[in-house]
Design a protein around this motif. Sequence first.
Motif, short mmCIF file in Angstrom:
data_model
loop_
_atom_site.label_atom_id
_atom_site.label_comp_id
_atom_site.label_asym_id
_atom_site.label_seq_id
_atom_site.Cartn_x
_atom_site.Cartn_y
_atom_site.Cartn_z
N TRP A 23 0.85 -1.20 0.00
CA TRP A 23 0.00 0.00 0.00
C TRP A 23 0.88 1.25 0.00
N PRO A 24 0.43 2.33 -0.64
CA PRO A 24 1.17 3.60 -0.58
C PRO A 24 1.27 4.09 0.87
N GLU A 25 2.39 4.72 1.18
CA GLU A 25 2.63 5.20 2.54
C GLU A 25 2.86 6.71 2.54
N ILE A 26 2.17 7.37 3.46
CA ILE A 26 2.32 8.82 3.66
C ILE A 26 2.91 9.01 5.06
N ALA A 27 4.12 9.52 5.13
CA ALA A 27 4.81 9.66 6.42
C ALA A 27 4.61 11.06 7.00
N LEU A 28 4.63 11.14 8.33
CA LEU A 28 4.50 12.42 9.03
C LEU A 28 5.70 12.63 9.94
N ASN A 63 4.82 4.37 13.63
CA ASN A 63 3.48 3.87 13.89
C ASN A 63 2.66 3.87 12.59
N TYR A 64 2.22 2.70 12.19
CA TYR A 64 1.46 2.52 10.95
C TYR A 64 -0.04 2.51 11.23
N TYR A 65 -0.77 3.35 10.47
CA TYR A 65 -2.22 3.38 10.54
C TYR A 65 -2.78 3.05 9.15
N GLY A 66 -3.55 1.97 9.05
CA GLY A 66 -4.14 1.57 7.79
C GLY A 66 -5.43 2.32 7.52
N ILE A 67 -5.58 2.84 6.30
CA ILE A 67 -6.74 3.64 5.92
C ILE A 67 -7.45 2.99 4.73
N LEU A 71 -4.12 2.49 1.96
CA LEU A 71 -2.91 3.27 2.18
C LEU A 71 -2.59 3.32 3.67
N TYR A 72 -1.37 3.75 3.97
CA TYR A 72 -0.93 3.89 5.37
C TYR A 72 -0.54 5.35 5.66
N GLU A 102 15.00 4.24 1.48
CA GLU A 102 14.86 2.89 0.94
C GLU A 102 13.43 2.41 0.77
N ARG A 103 12.46 3.08 1.40
CA ARG A 103 11.09 2.59 1.38
C ARG A 103 10.42 2.95 0.06
N GLU A 104 10.26 1.97 -0.81
CA GLU A 104 9.73 2.22 -2.14
C GLU A 104 8.25 2.62 -2.13
N THR A 105 7.52 2.22 -1.11
CA THR A 105 6.09 2.54 -1.05
C THR A 105 5.82 3.92 -0.47
N LEU A 106 6.86 4.63 -0.04
CA LEU A 106 6.68 6.00 0.46
C LEU A 106 6.32 6.92 -0.71
N LYS A 107 5.19 7.60 -0.62
CA LYS A 107 4.73 8.47 -1.70
C LYS A 107 4.81 9.95 -1.35
#
Length: 221
Positions: A23-28, A63-67, A71-72, A102-107
Amino acid sequence: MKVTKSEFVISAVGPDQYPVDGWPEIALAGRSNVGKSSLINKMINRKNLARTSSTPGKTQQLNYYGINDELYLVDFPGYGFAKVSKTQRQAWGKMIERYLLERETLKLLLLVVDLRHPPSKDDMIMYDWVSHYDLPICVVATKADKLPRSRWAKQIKQMKQSLGLRIDHPMVLFSSDTGLGKDELWGIIKANIRASEDDLEDHGLIVTEDTEEITEEHTED
């Protein structure tokens, strides 16, 4: 974006614990007590899925939150808290740096700052580092409701100048109390996910139903 499902998934400290569903990941990222947890809760219409704390530095993992099972949102440890040991800060830094590079799913990275104050030294370091590696970033200025509207323009100008904000990096005013900026931020998140998927398709790395049909037809010929 209409959020119909949200859940806490895992607190990870390294790649072996990261989700593997793609899943695509959105980091904060942001300093301690800047309001990242409140922002997450507002974005997903939950009061306390992301736990807020009066103790800065409490979050020590990713901390991962699934939406919506699609996506996370990934909450980083807050930086800039002096009572956390130097060794712990270094460990967090290495964990975050490895994830970002390195995280390829980070968008998209959301750099969360407090509109009421100039960017901290750590905010500027984070922005410069992410910009250097040309990672997708959006600056989110929280607690806008705590300032009169007459001061917004001055604070925004000061923040952009201090960060050296690039013209292609958006800034969103946000309030976890009023919901200001929520829809705009979801729009930016979805646009970055779509742009990444389009780029992968252009390079033949995503197989769509259309491309499968074309491949089959070509094979029959």
